[in-house]
Write a protein that holds these residues in place. Structure first.
Motif: not given
Length: 261
Positions: A14-29
């Motif tokens: 049950d994954l909580p709403k975690l922010s992941g890594v970013t690449a280039a100019s992305d925001g966290p996914a």
């Protein structure tokens, strides 16, 4: 798709709403799960196959692994920076390796990694060994009392003798500590030591329910040594040192398959 881990699929994941890594100019996914049968890839979407190992991304990566550890779901942690070109590549990774990964998840279920380091806590390690080892002291004294001091060959011989004694001491002390830890440890790995004063760098696989007993055993092991030794332990952390299947190599295969398609 940036990969954090392969985990046991099901209600426990049950994954909580975690922010992941970013690449280039992305925001966290947001971190997601992608299941094939009994296993699942834990990933987030990025726009590039290269992710910078900066503080923010490293923190995000380890934050996801900490959340998985706290959830107590069995998982195989990925090293930082593994990126698949597509969800299809992740599916290929899971399908082609699901038997091996499922077996590893069962083997590591309910277990965590604990670390234990020890070092000689002395100002001058060579002088400490000279004081503790009469053979080394006699050799040092015999060479140093000669007119003009020891020759180059004699210095090499003295250095080799010291290195041999230190190596034997490391092996002896590591074995002594592992005996003291006893049944608290399911499996152990000796990591290479990187400092001249380091005695040991152990990774220990421990049942979650025995972490407290392990900590008590560490104090018991440390009590066997005098004040010339310093001990430091850490954990629990994901069982990085004990995963017997590589997520990197199968992912490379999955990349090739995705590229061919």
């Amino acid at each position: 798709c940036y990969l954090y881990a392969v985990a046991t699929a099901g209600p426990g994941l049950d994954l909580p709403k975690l922010s992941g890594v970013t690449a280039a100019s992305d925001g966290p996914a947001l971190v997601q799960g992608l299941s094939v049968g009994s296993i699942a890839a834990v990933f987030s979407v990025v726009s590039s196959e290269r992710v910078r190992p900066d503080r923010r991304n490293l923190s995000a990566h380890h934050g996801v692994l900490r959340a998985l550890l706290e959830s107590e779901v069995p998982f195989l942690p990925a090293s930082f920076g593994l990126v698949a070109p597509s969800r299809r590549a992740l599916m290929d990774l899971l399908r082609s390796n699901r038997n091996e990964m499922a077996a590893e998840l069962r083997r590591l279920a309910g277990k965590v990694e604990m670390t234990l380091k020890a070092a000689w806590d002395v100002a001058n390690l060579f002088e400490y060994f000279v004081f503790a080892c009469p053979e080394l002291a006699r050799l040092r004294d015999r060479f140093s009392t000669r007119s003009g001091g020891p020759s180059r060959d004699e210095k090499i011989e003295l250095g080799r003798t010291f290195e041999s004694m230190r190596s034997e001491a490391r092996k002896r002390h590591s074995a002594q500590v592992l005996r003291a830890l006893g049944a608290c440890v399911v499996e152990s790995r000796e990591q290479p030591v990187r400092d001249e004063k380091a005695v040991m760098d152990l990774a220990c696989l421990v049942d979650r329910g025995k972490v407290k007993a392990y900590e008590q055993a560490v104090f018991g092991a440390a009590s066997l040594f005098d004040d010339n030794y310093a001990f430091d332990y850490g954990g629990p952390i994901p069982p990085f040192s004990f995963v017997r299947v590589s997520l990197d190599e199968p992912l490379s295969v999955a990349r090739c398959q995705a590229g061919e398609e």
